[in-house]
Design a protein around this motif. Structure first.
Motif, PDB file in Angstrom:
ATOM      1  N   ASN A   1      24.928 166.355  44.965  1.00 29.46           N
ATOM      2  CA  ASN A   1      24.899 165.695  43.659  1.00 29.46           C
ATOM      3  C   ASN A   1      25.216 164.208  43.787  1.00 29.46           C
ATOM      4  O   ASN A   1      24.569 163.363  43.151  1.00 29.46           O
ATOM      5  N   ASN A   2      26.183 163.890  44.636  1.00 28.81           N
ATOM      6  CA  ASN A   2      26.573 162.487  44.782  1.00 28.81           C
ATOM      7  C   ASN A   2      25.607 161.689  45.642  1.00 28.81           C
ATOM      8  O   ASN A   2      25.487 160.472  45.484  1.00 28.81           O
TER       9      ASN A   2
ATOM     10  N   LEU B   1      22.303 162.355  45.516  1.00 23.59           N
ATOM     11  CA  LEU B   1      21.201 162.150  44.584  1.00 23.59           C
ATOM     12  C   LEU B   1      21.491 161.022  43.594  1.00 23.59           C
ATOM     13  O   LEU B   1      20.577 160.317  43.154  1.00 23.59           O
ATOM     14  N   ASN B   2      22.770 160.846  43.252  1.00 25.39           N
ATOM     15  CA  ASN B   2      23.157 159.801  42.302  1.00 25.39           C
ATOM     16  C   ASN B   2      23.737 158.556  42.986  1.00 25.39           C
ATOM     17  O   ASN B   2      24.117 157.612  42.324  1.00 25.39           O
ATOM     18  N   TRP B   3      23.803 158.614  44.331  1.00 26.11           N
ATOM     19  CA  TRP B   3      24.358 157.512  45.134  1.00 26.11           C
ATOM     20  C   TRP B   3      25.716 157.049  44.622  1.00 26.11           C
ATOM     21  O   TRP B   3      25.968 155.866  44.418  1.00 26.11           O
ATOM     22  N   ASN B   4      26.584 158.038  44.433  1.00 28.03           N
ATOM     23  CA  ASN B   4      27.974 157.748  44.081  1.00 28.03           C
ATOM     24  C   ASN B   4      28.757 157.514  45.378  1.00 28.03           C
ATOM     25  O   ASN B   4      29.425 158.406  45.895  1.00 28.03           O
TER      26      ASN B   4
END
Length: 304
Positions: free
Chosen positions: A165-166, A168-171
């Motif tokens: 998830n991170n 994919l969101n580049w967190n």
């Protein structure tokens, strides 16, 4: 199919790193050995530490408590009554059954007694607020009562879905700090995930093999959560390529230095409302539950 080590019927099939079948007895040994190796590999725990295990009613936290007690660690249980109709009552029954079976102290806090509200009452992103609430309350309780470590039941499936998830969101900041052991800092206790490398399916099979009490009730607010969808994708990949989830995790651990970022130059402080460690004047918990407004009203009443 027969167990690889005896002539008993197979209880579970291990598909990675080698495909083997195990009977119930040998699977229990296998599972406990993997947990012990994880604890040693990441230097997670010491036998002289006072450990608080977070239990929600589900299998993961319950198995964590069970196996740590079996391995001789000094544990106590912690549960939060979130006030979710039906779900919270069922969860509390399972937690009490576990505590009785383990003969281990159980501490229960009621969210409504602390905030005046339940998860049912709040508006906005309930899952996000629930996460903030759980992390805050278990840390505050543990800190105030002299615990050294908090254990959560996060497993391999949780970890890889979180990483995906991170990515994919580049967190980047979240990716830089994702670890099986989070060291203590100021009033933040050390936090440990003993199932960091262990598949959720194996945890379920261990719970069933050991007849550990837990509930299968699901929180109605978690339906449709994106992390659950990520888990479904990864489980489909796992069917096609055994071990892909563990390989993904190992790849992340090997390369997480790539996500290192420059930290902002700020110091933690005490929350002006509750006194716990915070990055701002008011901590996330007091902010989302608007406890600072209650404090102001009390101060205004005193002045009057």
């Amino acid at each position: 199919m027969k167990c690889r080590f005896c002539n008993s019927p197979s209880y579970v099939e291990i598909r990675y790193p080698k495909k083997i079948n195990l009977c119930k007895e040998h699977f229990i040994e296998y599972f406990e050995d993997r947990v012990k190796k994880s604890i040693e590999k990441y230097k997670m725990l010491n036998k002289d530490e006072k450990i608080l295990v977070a239990v929600s009613g589900g299998k993961d936290g319950h198995v964590a408590a069970w196996i740590l007690k079996k391995l001789g660690y000094n544990i106590e249980l912690f549960h939060i009554n979130l006030g979710i109709r039906g779900f919270s009552d069922e969860s509390l029954r399972a937690v009490k059954a576990l505590a009785e079976k383990l003969n281990t102290p159980l501490h229960v806090v009621d969210l409504k007694e602390i905030t005046g509200k339940t998860i049912e009452d709040i508006k906005g992103k309930k899952c996000s607020i629930c996460g903030i609430t759980k992390r805050y309350l278990m840390n505050k309780f543990g800190y105030e009562r002299g615990f050294d470590v908090i254990i959560t039941g996060h497993n391999l499936d949780d970890e890889v879905s979180f990483i995906l998830n991170n990515v994919l969101n580049w967190n980047i900041r979240y990716l830089a700090k994702h670890e099986p052991v989070l060291p203590a800092h100021d009033k933040f206790l050390k936090k440990v995930k003993i199932f960091f490398e262990i598949d959720e399916y194996l945890i379920l099979k261990y719970a069933e093999a050991e007849e550990i009490p837990f509930t299968t009730a699901k929180c109605k607010f978690a339906e449709g959560a994106i992390t659950l969808k990520h888990r479904a994708y990864l489980n489909e990949l796992e069917k096609e390529r055994a071990g892909i989830k563990l390989q993904f995790l190992y790849g992340y651990m090997k390369n997480r230095h790539l996500f290192k970022v420059e930290e902002e130059d700020f110091q933690f402080r005490e929350c002006e409302v509750c006194g716990m460690t915070s990055a701002g004047k008011i901590c996330s918990f007091c902010r989302v539950w608007k406890l600072y407004k209650k404090k102001r009203r009390k101060e205004d009443n005193k002045v009057e």
